[in-house]
Design an enzyme around this catalytic site. Structure first.
Site, PDB file in Angstrom:
ATOM      1  N   GLU A  76       0.832  -1.218   0.000  1.00  0.00           N
ATOM      2  CA  GLU A  76       0.000   0.000   0.000  1.00  0.00           C
ATOM      3  C   GLU A  76       0.863   1.264   0.000  1.00  0.00           C
ATOM      4  OE1 GLU A  76      -2.741  -0.376  -0.836  1.00  0.00           O
ATOM      5  OE2 GLU A  76      -3.933  -1.841   0.268  1.00  0.00           O
ATOM      6  N   HIS A  97      -7.050  -2.617   9.634  1.00  0.00           N
ATOM      7  CA  HIS A  97      -8.423  -3.059   9.392  1.00  0.00           C
ATOM      8  C   HIS A  97      -9.124  -3.302  10.731  1.00  0.00           C
ATOM      9  CE1 HIS A  97      -6.628  -5.125   5.529  1.00  0.00           C
ATOM     10  NE2 HIS A  97      -6.542  -3.811   5.472  1.00  0.00           N
ATOM     11  N   HIS A 158     -12.813  -1.970   3.143  1.00  0.00           N
ATOM     12  CA  HIS A 158     -11.393  -2.252   3.306  1.00  0.00           C
ATOM     13  C   HIS A 158     -10.912  -2.046   4.751  1.00  0.00           C
ATOM     14  CE1 HIS A 158      -7.048  -1.479   1.645  1.00  0.00           C
ATOM     15  NE2 HIS A 158      -7.062  -2.213   2.730  1.00  0.00           N
TER      16      HIS A 158
END
Ligand SMILES: [Zn+2]
Length: 283
Positions: A76, A97, A158
């Site tokens: 990411e 998350h 997400h």
């Protein structure tokens, strides 16, 4: 400024805390910090954040080119680079998350209600960036419009992203988002949040300086229609607060019923639950 060895140790510690608190599973999540003016220290891809060691970290430049480290930087990385490009004040970026906040992100429900003083003074509202395929250029594109005005946001279907003036500031914002999501969920199970007044929201905004909190954006001026502010989050934040008694229904109604295009969308069930909430409030 902290030394590189201290920053490496801090990333290890933040990763350990995120994993211990269940904010990440398996190899999820990523962390980065600025290393001077032109380099970043970043977690590597495909490692569990709960079991990292300081030597695992990658050093990259601001374009994402690896300068040092045996492993490749986080998948990411593009999202992190976008944050550093847009926000010179930001020194650290955390992505995880956390399950309750991610539940809101999956359900498409932003955490933008004026509910807790601590959240209003530190983060303000927490929007949802549109869904984007992880690790692609879509993700930085999706978060770009929110980065300037928000230090924390949900990522649709997400997870969550937080930014800070140092690594622990960014990490604590992740904790605050998850804590706030948990409280919001409980309040909704118990019949719904009672929102703070607009006057109180303004007052809390004024207190940010006193607490030494540099919030990235002002909350929309009083009287601004929340529905009108939706879809235009770059300049200011949108907080839903009732102007006075009974206005909560209006805030809920405008949020739930009017899309960006002004089209009315409200299911029979939503309408019924809004009416039930209003009746409860009148009792
Ligand atoms: Zn992720």
């Amino acid at each position: 400024m902290s030394s590189e060895s201290q920053l490496r140790a801090d990333i290890v510690e933040v990763g350990r805390r995120m994993y211990a608190r269940g904010y990440t599973a398996s190899n999820d999540g990523n962390i980065s910090v600025r290393l001077g003016s032109d380099r970043l220290l970043m977690t590597p891809k495909s490692v569990c954040k709960g079991f990292m060691t300081p030597d695992m970290m990658c050093v990259t430049d601001l374009e994402g080119r690896k300068l040092q480290g045996e492993r490749d930087p986080s998948s990411e990385m593009l999202m992190h680079l976008e944050v550093y490009r847009q926000r010179p004040d930001v020194q650290a970026v955390v992505h995880a998350h956390p399950p309750t906040a991610t539940g809101f992100a999956v359900a498409g429900i932003p955490l933008d209600r004026a509910v807790l003083a601590e959240v209003l003074t530190t983060l303000g509202s927490i929007p949802i960036a549109a869904y984007a395929t992880p690790s692609t250029q879509e993700l930085p594109d999706a978060v770009r419009q929110y980065i300037k005005a928000h230090d924390g946001m949900l990522l649709a279907n997400h997870g969550a992203l937080t930014l800070g003036a140092d690594l622990f500031a960014a990490y604590y914002k992740m904790e605050t988002i998850e804590h706030f999501a948990h409280i919001s969920r409980v309040a909704r199970l118990l019949g719904g949040e009672r929102l703070l007044s607009r006057q109180e929201v303004d007052r809390l905004q004024g207190l940010r300086g006193m607490y030494g909190i540099a919030s990235p954006a002002p909350i929309c001026p009083p009287g601004q229609d929340p529905a009108a502010a939706l879809g235009n989050p770059a300049d200011c934040q949108t907080i839903l607060a009732p102007e006075d008694g009974g206005a909560r229904l209006v805030a809920d109604f405008t949020r739930g019923a009017v899309g960006k295009d002004g089209e009315i969308r409200l299911t029979y069930r939503e309408l019924t639950s809004l009416i039930e909430a209003a009746v409860r409030e009148l009792k």
